[in-house]
Design an enzyme around this catalytic site. Structure first.
Site, short mmCIF file in Angstrom:
data_model
loop_
_atom_site.label_atom_id
_atom_site.label_comp_id
_atom_site.label_asym_id
_atom_site.label_seq_id
_atom_site.Cartn_x
_atom_site.Cartn_y
_atom_site.Cartn_z
CG ASP A 91 -1.98 -1.06 1.22
OD1 ASP A 91 -1.85 -2.03 0.44
OD2 ASP A 91 -2.93 -0.94 2.01
CE LYS A 153 -5.08 1.92 3.02
NZ LYS A 153 -3.87 1.26 3.58
CE LYS A 182 -6.57 -1.46 3.05
NZ LYS A 182 -5.20 -1.95 3.30
#
Length: 217
Positions: A91, A153, A182
């Site tokens: 990430d 995300k 996400k």
């Protein structure tokens, strides 16, 4: 939506600056036990965590975290190092200053470079929605869609706000079909978790859903 379905979409997360190995090991144990999507932990613990989990749970880590203003070379090194140590998912945080400067090509090039450094592993791109205008969020949906990254995300969980329903709805309307979403930061109830998934999120970054599941036993 049943509890196991929700858990299966959770990246069970511990990114505290004071996280100890004992706490990380507990996150791994719970992730394995409750069959979460992954455990998301600091990069310094990835090698030990991968050995401990021994294939029973994907290991996720963060790079350029939480501010995003590391150089591209530094982010690529972090990603490659994490993969070498056993990370299954990465990430990354974008450079928010570049968004404000409208350096769209630089943002695209950086995400592509980090994706290359991931060696085929999953890459999620954290855009920190609480710091962006709606137009900037839409532009980042377009850039992430072009980049080869796997997910967009919402948040680090370390800024002024976390995931919001409206942002997931916006992402769903503007990312390409191959890009997953996400939602992360502040997801505190099973009801909210289910709602994020219903709106189109595929992953939830949270430390609380497993705790709620344990409390229900």
């Amino acid at each position: 939506m049943d509890l196991q379905t929700i858990l299966s979409h959770c990246d069970h997360t511990l990114l505290s600056t004071t996280a100890t190995w004992a706490e990380i090991r507990a996150i791994l144990d719970d992730g394995i036990r409750f069959r979460t999507a992954s455990a998301c932990i600091p990069a310094s613990y990835v090698k030990a965590a991968a050995a401990y989990a021994d294939g029973k749970l994907p290991i996720c880590t963060v790079i350029g975290f939480p501010n995003g203003y590391s150089t591209t070379a530094a982010k690529c090194f972090e990603a490659a190092d994490a993969v070498k140590n056993g990370a299954d998912e990465i990430d990354m945080v974008i450079n928010l200053g570049w968004v404000k400067d409208q350096r769209w090509e630089d943002l695209l090039a950086e995400i592509r470079a980090v994706k290359d450094a991931c060696g085929g592993r999953i890459l999620k791109v954290i855009v920190e929605t609480c710091q962006l205008t709606e137009a900037e969020k839409i532009r980042m949906c377009e850039i992430v869609s072009q980049s080869g990254a796997d997910y967009i995300k919402t948040s680090t969980g370390f800024s002024t706000a976390g995931a919001a329903f409206d942002d997931v709805t916006l992402f769903k309307a503007h990312v390409a079909p191959h890009v997953k979403i996400k939602a992360a930061g502040g997801i505190a109830s099973l009801e909210d978790a289910a709602q994020f998934l219903t709106l189109g999120a595929d992953r939830l970054g949270t430390s609380r859903i497993v705790k709620l599941a344990k409390a229900m036993e």
